[in-house]
Design a protein around this motif. Structure first.
Motif, PDB file in Angstrom:
ATOM      1  N   ARG A   1     -97.218  62.505   5.571  1.00 24.02           N
ATOM      2  CA  ARG A   1     -96.638  63.237   6.711  1.00 24.02           C
ATOM      3  C   ARG A   1     -95.132  62.993   6.818  1.00 24.02           C
ATOM      4  NH1 ARG A   1    -100.098  61.595  10.002  1.00 24.02           N
ATOM      5  NH2 ARG A   1     -98.949  59.962  11.103  1.00 24.02           N
ATOM      6  N   ARG A   2     -94.697  61.785   6.504  1.00 25.33           N
ATOM      7  CA  ARG A   2     -93.274  61.453   6.601  1.00 25.33           C
ATOM      8  C   ARG A   2     -92.469  61.882   5.381  1.00 25.33           C
ATOM      9  NH1 ARG A   2     -92.739  55.330   9.170  1.00 25.33           N
ATOM     10  NH2 ARG A   2     -93.334  55.876  11.306  1.00 25.33           N
TER      11      ARG A   2
ATOM     12  N   GLN B   1    -102.026  58.883   4.836  1.00 18.71           N
ATOM     13  CA  GLN B   1    -101.716  60.139   5.511  1.00 18.71           C
ATOM     14  C   GLN B   1    -100.389  60.070   6.260  1.00 18.71           C
ATOM     15  OE1 GLN B   1    -104.897  61.889   7.783  1.00 18.71           O
ATOM     16  NE2 GLN B   1    -106.334  61.821   6.080  1.00 18.71           N
ATOM     17  N   LYS B   2    -100.097  58.942   6.870  1.00 17.86           N
ATOM     18  CA  LYS B   2     -98.820  58.772   7.560  1.00 17.86           C
ATOM     19  C   LYS B   2     -97.670  58.897   6.571  1.00 17.86           C
ATOM     20  CE  LYS B   2     -96.339  55.482  10.530  1.00 17.86           C
ATOM     21  NZ  LYS B   2     -96.434  54.148  11.199  1.00 17.86           N
ATOM     22  N   LEU B   3     -97.840  58.323   5.394  1.00 15.98           N
ATOM     23  CA  LEU B   3     -96.802  58.381   4.364  1.00 15.98           C
ATOM     24  C   LEU B   3     -96.562  59.820   3.907  1.00 15.98           C
ATOM     25  CD1 LEU B   3     -96.404  55.890   1.493  1.00 15.98           C
ATOM     26  CD2 LEU B   3     -96.410  58.319   0.971  1.00 15.98           C
TER      27      LEU B   3
ATOM     28  N   SER C   1     -94.789  66.933   5.343  1.00 18.29           N
ATOM     29  CA  SER C   1     -93.529  66.836   6.065  1.00 18.29           C
ATOM     30  C   SER C   1     -93.087  68.207   6.565  1.00 18.29           C
ATOM     31  CB  SER C   1     -92.452  66.230   5.165  1.00 18.29           C
ATOM     32  OG  SER C   1     -92.244  67.051   4.026  1.00 18.29           O
TER      33      SER C   1
ATOM     34  N   GLY D   1    -105.280  55.950   6.882  1.00 17.64           N
ATOM     35  CA  GLY D   1    -104.229  56.200   7.869  1.00 17.64           C
ATOM     36  C   GLY D   1    -102.842  55.952   7.298  1.00 17.64           C
ATOM     37  N   ARG D   2    -102.716  54.876   6.517  1.00 21.64           N
ATOM     38  CA  ARG D   2    -101.427  54.561   5.885  1.00 21.64           C
ATOM     39  C   ARG D   2    -101.029  55.662   4.912  1.00 21.64           C
ATOM     40  NH1 ARG D   2    -102.629  49.607   3.698  1.00 21.64           N
ATOM     41  NH2 ARG D   2    -101.687  48.532   5.474  1.00 21.64           N
TER      42      ARG D   2
END
Length: 304
Positions: free
Chosen positions: A212-213, A208-210, A235, A205-206
């Motif tokens: 994505r941002r 993929q979130k990174l 992004s 999760g960490r």
């Protein structure tokens, strides 16, 4: 055009002589697995054929996503260092470690010292091993992330830490501003369901979130010994291909797909990258190496 080759899970063999003291650890289970399974399914002549074909393709750079060894014995780590020297110069080959390279406590540090020229970034990072590291080659940013750690018996999980995430975010932002094609290398697949719980990456999760941002153009991994293509959100509405690969020494006719490597031809520019992707590997029981499949990996949002 920039040509990037990717392979993984070398598992160099055969095992050197091993003492009873060395077996008094998690290595006992790995040793039994080697005797019963892995040594029968891995063909080190296949590795030679795969690497010969890869070098004949004249890549601009080679990415190797871990598991060079089996039980992380000192002699294995030393042998792998010599093997890397034969493969190519350190500035043309980038390596990240896998779970087998960190098989027992202390092994990862020894592997990083032995393979340091292949696991350090440009400029000021060259004097030490640290993850993530950054290498820039032409218009391509090659970013090495470590998910390797020592685990308990019957476990092969990885970890993507908060401290690595913070540094990776800064690297992705800087290389994104420079308009570079960003390739992230990691051993464990950063995709849910890609492997079972005992082998999963903690911190998916960490990661993929990174992405994505902060964005990326391509993620490469090993670990599963399977040829896969997943996509995760990038992004600004983009999607990022996450590409896995079969074990580089896997013999034909085994339970897992036969050995191959990935070849990416990258051209274009920021926001308009084009990626021609092909798999080359063992195509028959005679060990013939040829193209297994090919595709375009253009971002779906761009293609639309």
């Amino acid at each position: 055009m920039f040509r990037l080759a990717h392979f993984s899970d070398i598992h160099l063999g055969p095992l050197p002589a091993i003492s009873y003291r060395e077996l008094a650890s998690k290595r006992i289970t790995g040793y039994i697995n080697w005797k019963r399974n892995r040594r029968l399914n891995l063909d080190h002549g296949v590795i030679d054929r795969i690497t010969d074909d890869m070098l004949a393709a004249d890549p601009d750079h080679i990415a190797l996503t871990g598991d060079l060894v089996n039980l992380a014995l000192d002699k294995e780590i030393e042998r792998a260092a010599l093997w890397l020297e034969d493969l190519g110069p350190a500035d043309a080959v980038s390596v990240v470690p896998g779970n087998h390279d960190a098989y027992v406590p202390g092994a990862l540090a020894r592997a990083c010292r032995a393979w340091k020229p292949y696991m350090t970034g440009d400029g000021g990072e060259a004097s030490r091993v640290g993850f993530p590291y950054l290498r820039v080659r032409g218009q391509v940013a090659i970013i090495g992330v470590s998910s390797a750690r020592a685990t308990a018996p019957f476990m092969a999980s990885g970890h993507f830490s908060a401290s690595q995430a913070k540094r990776l975010a800064a690297i992705l932002d800087a290389t994104g501003r420079d308009g570079l094609f960003r390739v992230v290398m990691i051993h464990h697949p950063p995709v849910r369901g890609a492997t079972h719980t005992a082998k999963r990456l903690y911190g998916i999760g960490r990661f993929q979130k990174l992405i994505r941002r902060h964005g990326a153009e391509l993620v490469l991994h090993g670990h599963t010994h399977k040829p896969t293509v997943h996509r995760i959100a990038g992004s600004e509405g983009t999607s990022v291909p996450v590409v896995g690969v079969s074990a580089a020494g896997q013999a034909h006719g085994g339970a897992k797909p036969a050995a191959h490597y990935n070849l990416f031809d990258i051209d274009g520019g920021s926001g308009q990258w084009r990626i021609r992707f092909s798999r080359r590997g063992i195509t028959d029981g005679n060990g013939t190496v040829g193209e297994v499949s090919g595709a375009l990996l253009t971002d779906e949002a761009q293609a639309g």
